[in-house]
Design a protein around this motif. Structure first.
Motif, PDB file in Angstrom:
ATOM      1  N   ALA A 224     -14.150 -15.885  -5.294  1.00 50.92           N
ATOM      2  CA  ALA A 224     -14.213 -17.544  -6.945  1.00 50.92           C
ATOM      3  C   ALA A 224     -13.560 -16.828  -7.808  1.00 50.92           C
ATOM      4  O   ALA A 224     -13.960 -17.330  -8.731  1.00 50.92           O
ATOM      5  N   CYS A 225     -13.413 -15.687  -8.059  1.00 49.31           N
ATOM      6  CA  CYS A 225     -13.037 -14.677  -8.936  1.00 49.31           C
ATOM      7  C   CYS A 225     -11.990 -15.280  -9.186  1.00 49.31           C
ATOM      8  O   CYS A 225     -10.949 -15.189 -10.600  1.00 49.31           O
ATOM      9  N   ALA A 226     -10.734 -14.970  -8.211  1.00 52.63           N
ATOM     10  CA  ALA A 226      -8.856 -15.103  -8.585  1.00 52.63           C
ATOM     11  C   ALA A 226      -9.227 -16.869  -8.568  1.00 52.63           C
ATOM     12  O   ALA A 226      -7.839 -16.944  -9.103  1.00 52.63           O
ATOM     13  N   LEU A 227     -10.678 -17.856  -9.084  1.00 56.12           N
ATOM     14  CA  LEU A 227      -9.578 -19.023  -9.015  1.00 56.12           C
ATOM     15  C   LEU A 227      -9.971 -19.053 -10.466  1.00 56.12           C
ATOM     16  O   LEU A 227      -9.595 -19.751 -11.038  1.00 56.12           O
ATOM     17  N   ILE A 228     -10.612 -17.934 -11.494  1.00 54.35           N
ATOM     18  CA  ILE A 228     -10.697 -18.150 -12.699  1.00 54.35           C
ATOM     19  C   ILE A 228      -9.692 -17.244 -13.072  1.00 54.35           C
ATOM     20  O   ILE A 228      -9.797 -16.758 -14.892  1.00 54.35           O
ATOM     21  N   GLY A 229      -8.573 -16.469 -12.676  1.00 54.28           N
ATOM     22  CA  GLY A 229      -7.683 -15.893 -12.714  1.00 54.28           C
ATOM     23  C   GLY A 229      -7.920 -14.557 -12.968  1.00 54.28           C
ATOM     24  O   GLY A 229      -7.154 -13.500 -13.558  1.00 54.28           O
ATOM     25  N   ARG A 230      -9.470 -14.068 -12.196  1.00 52.32           N
ATOM     26  CA  ARG A 230      -8.547 -12.392 -12.387  1.00 52.32           C
ATOM     27  C   ARG A 230      -7.985 -11.916 -11.679  1.00 52.32           C
ATOM     28  O   ARG A 230      -8.346 -12.439 -10.293  1.00 52.32           O
ATOM     29  N   SER A 231      -7.109 -11.321 -11.614  1.00 56.51           N
ATOM     30  CA  SER A 231      -6.026 -10.585 -10.709  1.00 56.51           C
ATOM     31  C   SER A 231      -6.692  -9.322 -10.059  1.00 56.51           C
ATOM     32  O   SER A 231      -5.959  -8.850  -8.200  1.00 56.51           O
ATOM     33  N   GLU A 232      -8.215  -8.117 -10.426  1.00 56.12           N
ATOM     34  CA  GLU A 232      -8.560  -7.571  -9.533  1.00 56.12           C
ATOM     35  C   GLU A 232      -9.584  -7.184  -8.813  1.00 56.12           C
ATOM     36  O   GLU A 232     -10.363  -8.325  -9.290  1.00 56.12           O
ATOM     37  N   PRO A 233      -9.905  -6.713  -7.949  1.00 58.32           N
ATOM     38  CA  PRO A 233     -10.426  -7.093  -6.945  1.00 58.32           C
ATOM     39  C   PRO A 233     -11.931  -6.744  -7.152  1.00 58.32           C
ATOM     40  O   PRO A 233     -11.908  -5.637  -8.038  1.00 58.32           O
ATOM     41  N   VAL A 234     -12.763  -7.345  -6.633  1.00 59.10           N
ATOM     42  CA  VAL A 234     -14.611  -6.826  -6.742  1.00 59.10           C
ATOM     43  C   VAL A 234     -14.179  -5.120  -6.606  1.00 59.10           C
ATOM     44  O   VAL A 234     -14.481  -5.383  -5.136  1.00 59.10           O
ATOM     45  N   THR A 235     -15.082  -4.922  -7.085  1.00 59.31           N
ATOM     46  CA  THR A 235     -16.045  -3.571  -5.959  1.00 59.31           C
ATOM     47  C   THR A 235     -17.512  -3.480  -6.596  1.00 59.31           C
ATOM     48  O   THR A 235     -17.435  -4.068  -6.780  1.00 59.31           O
ATOM     49  N   GLY A 236     -18.117  -3.324  -4.989  1.00 60.35           N
ATOM     50  CA  GLY A 236     -19.102  -2.715  -4.898  1.00 60.35           C
ATOM     51  C   GLY A 236     -20.190  -1.813  -4.767  1.00 60.35           C
ATOM     52  O   GLY A 236     -19.232  -0.619  -4.087  1.00 60.35           O
ATOM     53  N   PHE A 237     -21.167  -1.259  -5.103  1.00 64.75           N
ATOM     54  CA  PHE A 237     -22.209  -0.111  -4.571  1.00 64.75           C
ATOM     55  C   PHE A 237     -23.196  -0.618  -4.733  1.00 64.75           C
ATOM     56  O   PHE A 237     -23.718  -1.693  -4.848  1.00 64.75           O
ATOM     57  N   TYR A 238     -23.064   0.035  -2.923  1.00 68.94           N
ATOM     58  CA  TYR A 238     -24.326  -0.710  -1.793  1.00 68.94           C
ATOM     59  C   TYR A 238     -25.626   0.399  -1.940  1.00 68.94           C
ATOM     60  O   TYR A 238     -24.749   1.730  -1.300  1.00 68.94           O
ATOM     61  N   PHE A 239     -26.585  -0.145  -1.884  1.00 63.34           N
ATOM     62  CA  PHE A 239     -27.719   0.932  -1.194  1.00 63.34           C
ATOM     63  C   PHE A 239     -26.493   1.148   0.320  1.00 63.34           C
ATOM     64  O   PHE A 239     -27.468   2.944   1.201  1.00 63.34           O
ATOM     65  N   GLY A 240     -26.454   0.409   1.577  1.00 64.37           N
ATOM     66  CA  GLY A 240     -26.345   1.035   2.824  1.00 64.37           C
ATOM     67  C   GLY A 240     -24.771  -0.742   3.418  1.00 64.37           C
ATOM     68  O   GLY A 240     -25.607  -1.937   2.402  1.00 64.37           O
ATOM     69  N   LEU A 241     -24.139  -0.520   3.900  1.00 63.93           N
ATOM     70  CA  LEU A 241     -23.244  -1.242   4.801  1.00 63.93           C
ATOM     71  C   LEU A 241     -23.323  -1.046   5.895  1.00 63.93           C
ATOM     72  O   LEU A 241     -22.879   0.162   6.584  1.00 63.93           O
ATOM     73  N   TYR A 242     -23.832  -2.018   7.115  1.00 64.90           N
ATOM     74  CA  TYR A 242     -23.628  -1.749   8.425  1.00 64.90           C
ATOM     75  C   TYR A 242     -22.177  -2.353   8.759  1.00 64.90           C
ATOM     76  O   TYR A 242     -22.145  -1.637   9.203  1.00 64.90           O
ATOM     77  N   THR A 243     -21.958  -3.491   8.212  1.00 70.35           N
ATOM     78  CA  THR A 243     -20.579  -3.955   8.725  1.00 70.35           C
ATOM     79  C   THR A 243     -19.601  -4.266   7.783  1.00 70.35           C
ATOM     80  O   THR A 243     -20.364  -4.613   6.633  1.00 70.35           O
ATOM     81  N   LEU A 244     -18.240  -4.622   7.776  1.00 68.16           N
ATOM     82  CA  LEU A 244     -17.468  -5.200   6.427  1.00 68.16           C
ATOM     83  C   LEU A 244     -16.713  -6.489   6.993  1.00 68.16           C
ATOM     84  O   LEU A 244     -16.794  -7.173   8.366  1.00 68.16           O
ATOM     85  N   PRO A 245     -16.364  -7.629   5.613  1.00 69.35           N
ATOM     86  CA  PRO A 245     -16.118  -8.553   6.834  1.00 69.35           C
ATOM     87  C   PRO A 245     -14.873  -8.482   7.167  1.00 69.35           C
ATOM     88  O   PRO A 245     -14.566  -8.246   6.668  1.00 69.35           O
ATOM     89  N   ARG A 246     -14.429  -9.616   8.090  1.00 69.70           N
ATOM     90  CA  ARG A 246     -13.115  -9.310   8.857  1.00 69.70           C
ATOM     91  C   ARG A 246     -11.840  -9.478   7.472  1.00 69.70           C
ATOM     92  O   ARG A 246     -11.745 -10.086   6.719  1.00 69.70           O
TER      93      ARG A 246
END
Length: 436
Positions: A224-246
């Motif tokens: 969604a952010c790419a559609l409004i002109g954001r070039s930098e990827p979104v990064t995140g801090f998470y309590f826990g992650l089982y998997t990542l999207p492909r």
């Protein structure tokens, strides 16, 4: 018995004098079955996670944190307390979003992939509800169901096999495809306007904060952010992650308690549904965005007043610990303490509560509403009566169901083996989910 049993948390906390001191200073309310777990388990977990996020943000040069609705609400509140007390140069914001509010506006860009998510199985999913995930209004749903020959079964739950067949039929259904694209395009301006308004294109180093689990929310937010002109990827801090999207970039996902590709034992002993039910905000899920004179506003699903009061009470118990922890920590202690030993304590606390709850705890927390659907209105008890045999996902909190209805402590062996097999399969894939 339950009151004495709750002291097991204090025994675990003895491994960390700082955490134990804050727990004792929190002044746990008597005769409140929720207090021991929330003050002595979730309180330390919330405090340590937010401390990890803030120190990590400072180290990486992040100056703005977006706490994602709804699991990020109490994280956001705790972060505000810490930033004010220690004068941390980090701006904390609360971003109202959900899987549905992000996915629907993006659906028309890749409808085959969106259809995979629309047709994701959940207990009690009906054809009518599935079409609602695509944004179709009731008359439009009736039109599509008539075209598919499912008018008389619109409210009947789908089996997994039926869902596969319906997925294929929708992919060949011109009325559905046209309506899905229409609603997606109509929803897009509200989303992009809200994200632009909230500063996602500002030249400020930022990151998102959330509970985690599969990482798809960050992926949708990046699209969604790419559609409004954001070039930098979104990064995140998470309590826990089982998997990542492909296709996700692993370096943009930072994990506190467990991460994709590792931590099998921790994942088996963690109840993400329980965590999510406790950590939720005192407002409904974000459904969409509307434009008003003051800008773009998120629209929340209704929430019953008694449920809002219950969530606020639980949050107050967690923040009671956070405030006590704040009173015991200098800025040097807050910023400099080693995370590893305290994280081991948090893992033990979470496992003890989530896997071996008392019957009083199971009754108290097991009646919380829970739904794994992207739309509101499919809630059920977090700990319903146990299902027959081994039924994957039939009980959102398996150990809670057993303790609540039979007084038995801990999960069944079959369920534990199932969890090891489930998460072990993800580890073999390298932490990449089998589907979006």
């Amino acid at each position: 018995m339950d009151a004495l049993y709750a002291n097991r948390y204090l025994k675990i906390l003895k491994a960390s004098p700082d955490l134990l001191r804050a727990a004792k200073d929190a002044g746990i309310p008597r005769n409140d079955p929720a207090a021991p777990a929330l003050c002595w388990v979730m309180g330390p977990a919330l405090s340590e996670f937010v401390r990890w996020v803030l120190t990590g943000a400072l180290r990486q040069g992040v100056r703005r944190l977006y706490f994602l609705a709804r699991d990020g609400w109490w994280m956001y509140r705790a972060a505000q307390l810490f930033c004010a007390e220690y004068a941390l140069e980090i701006e904390c914001r609360y971003l109202s979003c959900s899987r549905q509010s992000l996915r629907l506006p993006l659906m028309h860009q890749n409808l085959p992939e969106a259809l995979d998510r629309i047709c994701a199985y959940s207990p009690g999913l009906t054809p009518n509800r599935l079409l609602a995930r695509a944004g179709l209004e009731p008359p439009e749903r009736r039109l599509v169901l008539l075209d598919l020959g499912l008018s008389r079964r619109s409210g009947e739950p789908l089996t997994r096999a039926e869902l596969v067949n319906l997925h294929a039929a929708l992919n060949r259904c011109p009325p559905f495809l046209a309506l899905a694209r229409l609603h997606s395009r109509m929803a897009l301006p509200g989303l992009t306007g809200y994200l632009r308004q909230e500063g996602l294109t500002d030249p400020v180093p930022d990151a998102v904060v959330d509970s985690g689990w599969t990482g798809t929310l960050q992926q949708s937010l990046s699209d969604a952010c790419a559609l409004i002109g954001r070039s930098e990827p979104v990064t995140g801090f998470y309590f826990g992650l089982y998997t990542l999207p492909r296709g996700a970039r692993r370096e943009t996902y930072h994990c506190y308690l467990f991460a994709p590709g590792s931590g099998l034992r921790e994942k088996v002993r963690f109840g993400n549904n329980l965590f999510e039910a406790i950590m939720t905000a005192p407002h409904g899920t974000t459904t969409h965005y509307v434009q008003s004179e003051g800008g773009f506003l998120p629209v929340y699903a209704p929430m019953a007043p008694e449920q809002r009061e219950r969530i606020e009470h639980f949050g107050d118990l967690m923040l009671r610990y956070v405030r006590a922890f704040l009173d015991t920590q200098s800025a040097a202690d807050f910023l400099g303490a080693d995370f590893a030993p305290r994280r081991r304590v948090i893992r033990r606390l979470m496992a003890q509560w989530m896997v071996r709850p008392t019957q009083a705890e199971a009754v108290c927390f097991g009646t919380l509403p829970f739904s794994d659907d992207v739309l509101p209105g499919a809630e059920r008890d977090l700990a319903p009566p146990p299902g027959a045999g081994l039924l994957p996902r039939s009980e959102p909190w398996h150990a809670g169901s057993r303790a609540r209805f039979s007084g038995q402590t801990g999960p069944t062996l079959r369920y534990t083996l199932y969890q090891y097999a489930r998460h072990g399969r993800d580890l073999l894939r390298g932490g990449r989910g089998a589907r979006p």
